[in-house]
Scaffold this motif. Structure first.
Motif, PDB file in Angstrom:
ATOM      1  N   GLU A  42     -68.604 -83.781 -71.680  1.00  0.00           N
ATOM      2  CA  GLU A  42     -68.676 -82.543 -70.897  1.00  0.00           C
ATOM      3  C   GLU A  42     -68.484 -82.816 -69.404  1.00  0.00           C
ATOM      4  O   GLU A  42     -69.089 -83.715 -68.841  1.00  0.00           O
ATOM      5  N   GLY A  43     -67.629 -82.030 -68.776  1.00  0.00           N
ATOM      6  CA  GLY A  43     -67.374 -82.136 -67.351  1.00  0.00           C
ATOM      7  C   GLY A  43     -66.272 -83.104 -66.964  1.00  0.00           C
ATOM      8  O   GLY A  43     -65.806 -83.105 -65.836  1.00  0.00           O
ATOM      9  N   VAL A  44     -65.828 -83.919 -67.898  1.00  0.00           N
ATOM     10  CA  VAL A  44     -64.789 -84.909 -67.619  1.00  0.00           C
ATOM     11  C   VAL A  44     -63.411 -84.245 -67.663  1.00  0.00           C
ATOM     12  O   VAL A  44     -63.096 -83.531 -68.607  1.00  0.00           O
ATOM     13  N   LEU A  45     -62.614 -84.486 -66.621  1.00  0.00           N
ATOM     14  CA  LEU A  45     -61.245 -83.966 -66.562  1.00  0.00           C
ATOM     15  C   LEU A  45     -60.221 -85.023 -66.956  1.00  0.00           C
ATOM     16  O   LEU A  45     -59.104 -84.686 -67.344  1.00  0.00           O
ATOM     17  N   ALA A  46     -60.598 -86.301 -66.831  1.00  0.00           N
ATOM     18  CA  ALA A  46     -59.696 -87.400 -67.175  1.00  0.00           C
ATOM     19  C   ALA A  46     -60.442 -88.423 -68.015  1.00  0.00           C
ATOM     20  O   ALA A  46     -61.462 -88.956 -67.587  1.00  0.00           O
ATOM     21  N   GLY A  47     -59.926 -88.683 -69.192  1.00  0.00           N
ATOM     22  CA  GLY A  47     -60.482 -89.706 -70.076  1.00  0.00           C
ATOM     23  C   GLY A  47     -59.514 -90.874 -70.146  1.00  0.00           C
ATOM     24  O   GLY A  47     -58.378 -90.711 -70.578  1.00  0.00           O
ATOM     25  N   VAL A  48     -59.965 -92.031 -69.698  1.00  0.00           N
ATOM     26  CA  VAL A  48     -59.116 -93.219 -69.620  1.00  0.00           C
ATOM     27  C   VAL A  48     -59.602 -94.259 -70.626  1.00  0.00           C
ATOM     28  O   VAL A  48     -60.776 -94.609 -70.634  1.00  0.00           O
ATOM     29  N   THR A  49     -58.685 -94.746 -71.449  1.00  0.00           N
ATOM     30  CA  THR A  49     -58.993 -95.852 -72.345  1.00  0.00           C
ATOM     31  C   THR A  49     -58.087 -97.014 -71.973  1.00  0.00           C
ATOM     32  O   THR A  49     -56.870 -96.853 -71.878  1.00  0.00           O
ATOM     33  N   ILE A  50     -58.697 -98.161 -71.735  1.00  0.00           N
ATOM     34  CA  ILE A  50     -57.963 -99.372 -71.366  1.00  0.00           C
ATOM     35  C   ILE A  50     -58.156-100.387 -72.488  1.00  0.00           C
ATOM     36  O   ILE A  50     -59.280-100.793 -72.762  1.00  0.00           O
ATOM     37  N   LYS A  51     -57.047-100.778 -73.136  1.00  0.00           N
ATOM     38  CA  LYS A  51     -57.110-101.769 -74.216  1.00  0.00           C
ATOM     39  C   LYS A  51     -56.314-103.007 -73.819  1.00  0.00           C
ATOM     40  O   LYS A  51     -55.151-102.909 -73.455  1.00  0.00           O
ATOM     41  N   GLU A  52     -56.971-104.150 -73.899  1.00  0.00           N
ATOM     42  CA  GLU A  52     -56.287-105.406 -73.588  1.00  0.00           C
ATOM     43  C   GLU A  52     -55.421-105.790 -74.778  1.00  0.00           C
ATOM     44  O   GLU A  52     -55.914-105.981 -75.891  1.00  0.00           O
ATOM     45  N   THR A  53     -54.097-105.900 -74.550  1.00  0.00           N
ATOM     46  CA  THR A  53     -53.176-106.244 -75.629  1.00  0.00           C
ATOM     47  C   THR A  53     -52.866-107.732 -75.671  1.00  0.00           C
ATOM     48  O   THR A  53     -52.536-108.271 -76.718  1.00  0.00           O
ATOM     49  N   GLU A  54     -52.938-108.370 -74.516  1.00  0.00           N
ATOM     50  CA  GLU A  54     -52.841-109.820 -74.397  1.00  0.00           C
ATOM     51  C   GLU A  54     -53.523-110.180 -73.092  1.00  0.00           C
ATOM     52  O   GLU A  54     -53.904-109.289 -72.330  1.00  0.00           O
ATOM     53  N   LYS A  55     -53.706-111.447 -72.838  1.00  0.00           N
ATOM     54  CA  LYS A  55     -54.445-111.842 -71.633  1.00  0.00           C
ATOM     55  C   LYS A  55     -53.845-111.192 -70.394  1.00  0.00           C
ATOM     56  O   LYS A  55     -52.669-111.334 -70.110  1.00  0.00           O
ATOM     57  N   ASP A  56     -54.701-110.431 -69.687  1.00  0.00           N
ATOM     58  CA  ASP A  56     -54.336-109.770 -68.433  1.00  0.00           C
ATOM     59  C   ASP A  56     -53.197-108.754 -68.558  1.00  0.00           C
ATOM     60  O   ASP A  56     -52.500-108.472 -67.584  1.00  0.00           O
ATOM     61  N   VAL A  57     -53.031-108.191 -69.744  1.00  0.00           N
ATOM     62  CA  VAL A  57     -52.088-107.084 -69.964  1.00  0.00           C
ATOM     63  C   VAL A  57     -52.852-105.996 -70.701  1.00  0.00           C
ATOM     64  O   VAL A  57     -53.438-106.231 -71.758  1.00  0.00           O
ATOM     65  N   PHE A  58     -52.840-104.787 -70.121  1.00  0.00           N
ATOM     66  CA  PHE A  58     -53.654-103.695 -70.643  1.00  0.00           C
ATOM     67  C   PHE A  58     -52.819-102.447 -70.894  1.00  0.00           C
ATOM     68  O   PHE A  58     -52.005-102.057 -70.054  1.00  0.00           O
ATOM     69  N   LYS A  59     -53.038-101.835 -72.040  1.00  0.00           N
ATOM     70  CA  LYS A  59     -52.415-100.556 -72.381  1.00  0.00           C
ATOM     71  C   LYS A  59     -53.410 -99.466 -71.991  1.00  0.00           C
ATOM     72  O   LYS A  59     -54.564 -99.491 -72.425  1.00  0.00           O
ATOM     73  N   ILE A  60     -52.957 -98.536 -71.185  1.00  0.00           N
ATOM     74  CA  ILE A  60     -53.806 -97.432 -70.750  1.00  0.00           C
ATOM     75  C   ILE A  60     -53.381 -96.167 -71.472  1.00  0.00           C
ATOM     76  O   ILE A  60     -52.201 -95.812 -71.482  1.00  0.00           O
ATOM     77  N   SER A  61     -54.346 -95.502 -72.085  1.00  0.00           N
ATOM     78  CA  SER A  61     -54.138 -94.194 -72.693  1.00  0.00           C
ATOM     79  C   SER A  61     -54.966 -93.205 -71.901  1.00  0.00           C
ATOM     80  O   SER A  61     -56.155 -93.425 -71.672  1.00  0.00           O
ATOM     81  N   LEU A  62     -54.354 -92.122 -71.507  1.00  0.00           N
ATOM     82  CA  LEU A  62     -55.018 -91.146 -70.652  1.00  0.00           C
ATOM     83  C   LEU A  62     -54.923 -89.762 -71.275  1.00  0.00           C
ATOM     84  O   LEU A  62     -53.867 -89.349 -71.738  1.00  0.00           O
ATOM     85  N   ARG A  63     -56.039 -89.056 -71.282  1.00  0.00           N
ATOM     86  CA  ARG A  63     -56.109 -87.665 -71.739  1.00  0.00           C
ATOM     87  C   ARG A  63     -56.727 -86.855 -70.611  1.00  0.00           C
ATOM     88  O   ARG A  63     -57.710 -87.287 -70.006  1.00  0.00           O
TER      89      ARG A  63
END
Length: 119
Positions: A42-63
């Motif tokens: 509740e109240g959140v306008l941006a939901g960010v998920t950061i998943k590490e796919t390999e060392k120091d590389v991250f996939k960001i999913s944003l809603r």
């Protein structure tokens, strides 16, 4: 790790490192639904998920919810998508990646005039 950040509690950030994936034995397609969790607070306008796919590389999913545009936020980091859902891949340490995505969310909040907030 789930935490509310200081952007006036308008952004929820959830990160999943390779270490967490190894410990929980969850990865890949098993984590696909995680992106929706941070947006459901509740109240959140941006939901960010950061998943590490390999060392120091991250996939960001944003809603996002109105008035924010997820495509604008991820576009600043070389990604793309739609107004309510977008993604990108960012290299760096987890802290560096968090800083980059949160700066882009903050910029979008400012441009959308989505309320008062402080860091």
């Amino acid at each position: 790790m789930i935490r509310r950040n200081s952007i006036d509690e308008k952004c929820m950030l959830l990160s999943v490192t390779q270490e967490i994936q190894k410990k929980t034995k969850c990865s890949g397609s098993e984590l696909e639904g995680v992106a929706a969790i941070s947006r459901s607070v509740e109240g959140v306008l941006a939901g960010v998920t950061i998943k590490e796919t390999e060392k120091d590389v991250f996939k960001i999913s944003l809603r996002t919810y109105e008035p924010l545009d997820a495509a604008n936020i991820c576009g600043r980091l070389g990604g793309g998508g739609h107004r309510a859902a977008a993604g990108c891949t960012v290299s760096g340490t987890l802290d560096e990646v968090k800083e980059k995505i949160l700066a882009s969310v903050k910029q979008e909040l400012e441009e959308a005039n989505a309320g008062a907030y402080t860091d």
